[in-house]
Design an enzyme around this catalytic site. Structure first.
Site, PDB file in Angstrom:
ATOM      1  N   ASP A 296      -5.583 -13.184  -3.801  1.00  0.00           N
ATOM      2  CA  ASP A 296      -5.136 -13.068  -2.402  1.00  0.00           C
ATOM      3  C   ASP A 296      -5.341 -14.414  -1.711  1.00  0.00           C
ATOM      4  O   ASP A 296      -6.476 -14.806  -1.423  1.00  0.00           O
ATOM      5  CB  ASP A 296      -5.946 -11.989  -1.659  1.00  0.00           C
TER       6      ASP A 296
ATOM      7  N   ASP B   7     -12.678 -11.648   9.422  1.00  0.00           N
ATOM      8  CA  ASP B   7     -11.642 -11.881   8.404  1.00  0.00           C
ATOM      9  C   ASP B   7     -10.342 -12.322   9.086  1.00  0.00           C
ATOM     10  O   ASP B   7      -9.609 -11.519   9.649  1.00  0.00           O
ATOM     11  CB  ASP B   7     -11.412 -10.564   7.646  1.00  0.00           C
TER      12      ASP B   7
ATOM     13  N   ASP C  65       2.301   1.883   3.371  1.00  0.00           N
ATOM     14  CA  ASP C  65       3.221   0.884   3.964  1.00  0.00           C
ATOM     15  C   ASP C  65       4.667   1.287   3.658  1.00  0.00           C
ATOM     16  O   ASP C  65       5.593   0.897   4.367  1.00  0.00           O
ATOM     17  CB  ASP C  65       3.028  -0.503   3.312  1.00  0.00           C
TER      18      ASP C  65
ATOM     19  N   HIS D 297       0.883  -1.158   0.000  1.00  0.00           N
ATOM     20  CA  HIS D 297       0.000   0.000   0.000  1.00  0.00           C
ATOM     21  C   HIS D 297       0.925   1.214   0.000  1.00  0.00           C
ATOM     22  O   HIS D 297       1.997   1.175   0.618  1.00  0.00           O
ATOM     23  CB  HIS D 297      -0.848   0.088   1.279  1.00  0.00           C
TER      24      HIS D 297
ATOM     25  N   ASP E 184      -7.633 -13.997   7.789  1.00  0.00           N
ATOM     26  CA  ASP E 184      -6.370 -13.865   7.033  1.00  0.00           C
ATOM     27  C   ASP E 184      -5.336 -14.876   7.524  1.00  0.00           C
ATOM     28  O   ASP E 184      -4.160 -14.550   7.736  1.00  0.00           O
ATOM     29  CB  ASP E 184      -5.802 -12.446   7.141  1.00  0.00           C
TER      30      ASP E 184
ATOM     31  N   LYS F 228     -15.262  -7.993  -0.813  1.00  0.00           N
ATOM     32  CA  LYS F 228     -15.349  -8.468   0.573  1.00  0.00           C
ATOM     33  C   LYS F 228     -16.740  -8.119   1.076  1.00  0.00           C
ATOM     34  O   LYS F 228     -17.227  -7.025   0.849  1.00  0.00           O
ATOM     35  CB  LYS F 228     -14.274  -7.818   1.441  1.00  0.00           C
TER      36      LYS F 228
ATOM     37  N   ASP G 298      -2.110 -12.706   1.121  1.00  0.00           N
ATOM     38  CA  ASP G 298      -2.564 -11.581   1.942  1.00  0.00           C
ATOM     39  C   ASP G 298      -3.014 -12.202   3.255  1.00  0.00           C
ATOM     40  O   ASP G 298      -4.198 -12.496   3.437  1.00  0.00           O
ATOM     41  CB  ASP G 298      -3.714 -10.841   1.262  1.00  0.00           C
TER      42      ASP G 298
ATOM     43  N   GLU H 135     -11.044  -6.044  -5.370  1.00  0.00           N
ATOM     44  CA  GLU H 135     -11.031  -7.079  -4.338  1.00  0.00           C
ATOM     45  C   GLU H 135     -12.331  -7.034  -3.543  1.00  0.00           C
ATOM     46  O   GLU H 135     -12.537  -6.156  -2.716  1.00  0.00           O
ATOM     47  CB  GLU H 135      -9.856  -6.903  -3.389  1.00  0.00           C
TER      48      GLU H 135
ATOM     49  N   GLU I 208     -10.162 -12.909  -2.746  1.00  0.00           N
ATOM     50  CA  GLU I 208      -9.424 -13.399  -1.578  1.00  0.00           C
ATOM     51  C   GLU I 208     -10.161 -14.570  -0.937  1.00  0.00           C
ATOM     52  O   GLU I 208     -11.385 -14.509  -0.747  1.00  0.00           O
ATOM     53  CB  GLU I 208      -9.238 -12.292  -0.547  1.00  0.00           C
TER      54      GLU I 208
ATOM     55  N   HIS J 274     -12.395 -13.729   2.088  1.00  0.00           N
ATOM     56  CA  HIS J 274     -13.563 -12.865   1.854  1.00  0.00           C
ATOM     57  C   HIS J 274     -14.737 -13.631   1.260  1.00  0.00           C
ATOM     58  O   HIS J 274     -15.867 -13.516   1.740  1.00  0.00           O
ATOM     59  CB  HIS J 274     -13.183 -11.693   0.950  1.00  0.00           C
TER      60      HIS J 274
ATOM     61  N   MET K 298       2.613  -6.049  -7.309  1.00  0.00           N
ATOM     62  CA  MET K 298       1.297  -5.411  -7.179  1.00  0.00           C
ATOM     63  C   MET K 298       1.421  -4.189  -6.285  1.00  0.00           C
ATOM     64  O   MET K 298       2.232  -4.160  -5.360  1.00  0.00           O
ATOM     65  CB  MET K 298       0.297  -6.417  -6.612  1.00  0.00           C
TER      66      MET K 298
HETATM   67  C1  DIG Z   1      -7.414  -6.774   2.628  1.00  0.00           C
HETATM   68  O1  DIG Z   1      -7.812  -8.062   2.276  1.00  0.00           O
HETATM   69  C2  DIG Z   1      -6.897  -6.029   1.423  1.00  0.00           C
HETATM   70  C3  DIG Z   1      -5.851  -5.054   1.813  1.00  0.00           C
HETATM   71  O2  DIG Z   1      -4.927  -5.762   2.587  1.00  0.00           O
HETATM   72  C4  DIG Z   1      -5.250  -4.689   0.508  1.00  0.00           C
HETATM   73  O3  DIG Z   1      -5.810  -3.478   0.082  1.00  0.00           O
HETATM   74  C5  DIG Z   1      -5.645  -5.780  -0.437  1.00  0.00           C
HETATM   75  C6  DIG Z   1      -4.449  -6.187  -1.241  1.00  0.00           C
HETATM   76  O4  DIG Z   1      -4.283  -7.539  -1.326  1.00  0.00           O
HETATM   77  N1  DIG Z   1      -6.250  -6.815   0.412  1.00  0.00           N
HETATM   78 MN    MN Z   2      -6.784  -9.019   0.552  1.00  0.00          MN
HETATM   79 MN    MN Z   3      -8.740 -10.408   4.275  1.00  0.00          MN
END
Ligand code: DIG
Ligand code: MN
Ligand code: MN
Length: 387
Positions: A247, A257, A59, A56, A259, A185, A289, A183, A219, A222, A90
């Site tokens: 992801d 979530d 980051d 990001h 992760d 969610k 991710d 992405e 992802e 998600h 990315m």
């Molecule tokens: C969360 O699942 C999102 C953030 O971490 C980011 O913007 C994106 C990139 O993989 N996934």
């Molecule tokens: Mn993600």
């Molecule tokens: Mn996530």
């Protein structure tokens, strides 16, 4: 001698700067780990056989810092990429951390927040182009509502489309070799998020001015949060030529979530996912991710990273063995798997419709057919369990 489970750059494993070094902060507790300097992060990736890194804007470059400082932070990161050979696979924008995004970014009711959000992406698109990132992810984590009274959804989708069309216009105007990946969610941090699933996002993309520039970054966690099969969703994204990025992580259904480390929960869906990615010709990043358990630290965060890649490689090896197993091929034939690949009626013609209408079938005989799915699925379980 490699056991075939040693990660190498050709596997295209990539991690976000926010993952391995995740500080462990959660809604109920403060950080449990120190942050990792991006340069050390990149060097760590090279050490474990990873290929790429994603980020990001915030980051990597300190939000609100003078341009000279942001440039210095970017340049030392670039030097680390050059030193290690790690690629920037990315880029994305943090449109969710700063309090100004509390009502959304592209869909904030505050027009100035919407304009600032697009500005923030424009500026980071320049950085993404400078670093050679081919994919730009947009996760609309704050694009949503708690109360349906707070936003007219059709206005929100208009604003979302307006932002995407503007950003695509900028990429075209600049001649950047960049594609966008949405992405989805379903919720968290917002109560209900716009574009909540792969399906919603695929439908939205078709309404854009430049749909060919926009795909998906689905992802695992998600889609699972939405109670859906991630594997089936990715299969449709591939079928529509829209899997621009992915992801990878893991998730228990019905939870926030999580992760989790890839392959640590939904092992059966993960098996079919890896089998699909490897067989489909998808040549994008295998991007994680995910984040280490909050109570782990030190070398444990690199155990987490190695685990993500190891399980992917183990599942890929098991998928190859599964498909080479004559018992599987026999069971798939009984299930009629190859038959589904045969066209049903082909392109329409009056003649073929007339012939089909005149054709006679035997419903009871068709009903008598059995497909042997129990034996076939047991072969999957045997393979995953290693018997
Ligand atoms: C969360 O699942 C999102 C953030 O971490 C980011 O913007 C994106 C990139 O993989 N996934
Ligand atoms: Mn993600
Ligand atoms: Mn996530």
């Amino acid at each position: 001698m490699s056991d075939g489970l040693t990660p190498r750059p050709e596997h295209k494993f990539s991690f976000g700067l926010w993952t391995i070094g995740h500080p462990g902060r959660d809604p109920f507790g403060d950080a449990t780990r120190p942050p990792i300097d991006p340069v050390d992060f990149v060097r760590g990736l090279a050490k474990i056989g990873a290929w790429g890194v994603s980020f990001h804007d915030d980051d990597l470059m300190t939000f609100g810092a003078p341009e000279s400082q942001r440039r210095a932070e970017l340049d030392r990161f670039k030097a680390a990429l050059a030193e290690t050979g790690i690629v920037c696979s990315m880029a994305t924008t943090n449109l969710f951390w700063h309090p100004m995004f509390k009502d959304g970014a592209f869909t904030s009711n505050d027009r100035n927040v919407r304009r600032l959000a697009i500005q923030k992406v424009l500026r980071n698109l320049d950085v993404a182009a400078e670093l050679g990132a081919p994919t730009y992810v947009l996760w609309g984590g704050r694009e949503g509502v708690e109360s349906a009274a707070s936003k007219e959804p059709r206005d929100a989708l208009d604003r979302y489309k307006e932002a995407l069309d503007f950003l695509c216009g900028y990429v075209r105007d600049q001649g950047y070799a960049i594609r966008f990946a949405l992405e989805p969610k379903p919720n968290e941090p917002r109560g209900d998020t716009f574009l909540p699933t792969i399906g919603h996002a695929l439908g939205f993309i078709q309404m854009l001015e430049y749909p060919e520039m926009v795909g998906l970054n689905p992802e695992v966690a998600h889609e699972t949060m939405a109670g859906l099969s991630f594997y089936q969703g990715v299969a449709q994204a591939l079928w529509q030529g829209k899997l621009f990025h992915i992801d990878l992580n893991d998730q228990k259904i019905g939870r926030y979530d999580q992760d989790l480390r890839f392959g640590s929960e939904g092992i059966k869906d993960d098996f079919f996912l890896v089998r699909l990615l490897e067989a489909s010709g998808y040549d994008g990043p295998r991007h994680f991710d995910a984040r280490p358990y909050r109570n782990d630290g030190g070398e444990g965060i690199w155990d987490f990273a190695r685990g993500c890649m190891r399980t992917y490689l183990v599942l890929a090896q098991k998928a190859r063995e599964y498909d080479l197993d004559p018992r599987v091929q026999e069971a798939m034939a009984k299930a009629g798997v190859p038959e589904l690949a045969e066209s049903t009626v082909g392109r329409y013609s009056a003649d073929s419709a007339a012939r089909l209408k005149a054709e006679s079938f035997e419903p009871d005989r068709l009903a008598d057919r059995t497909y042997g799915n129990e034996a076939l699925d047991q072969l999957v379980i045997d393979r995953i369990l290693g018997v």
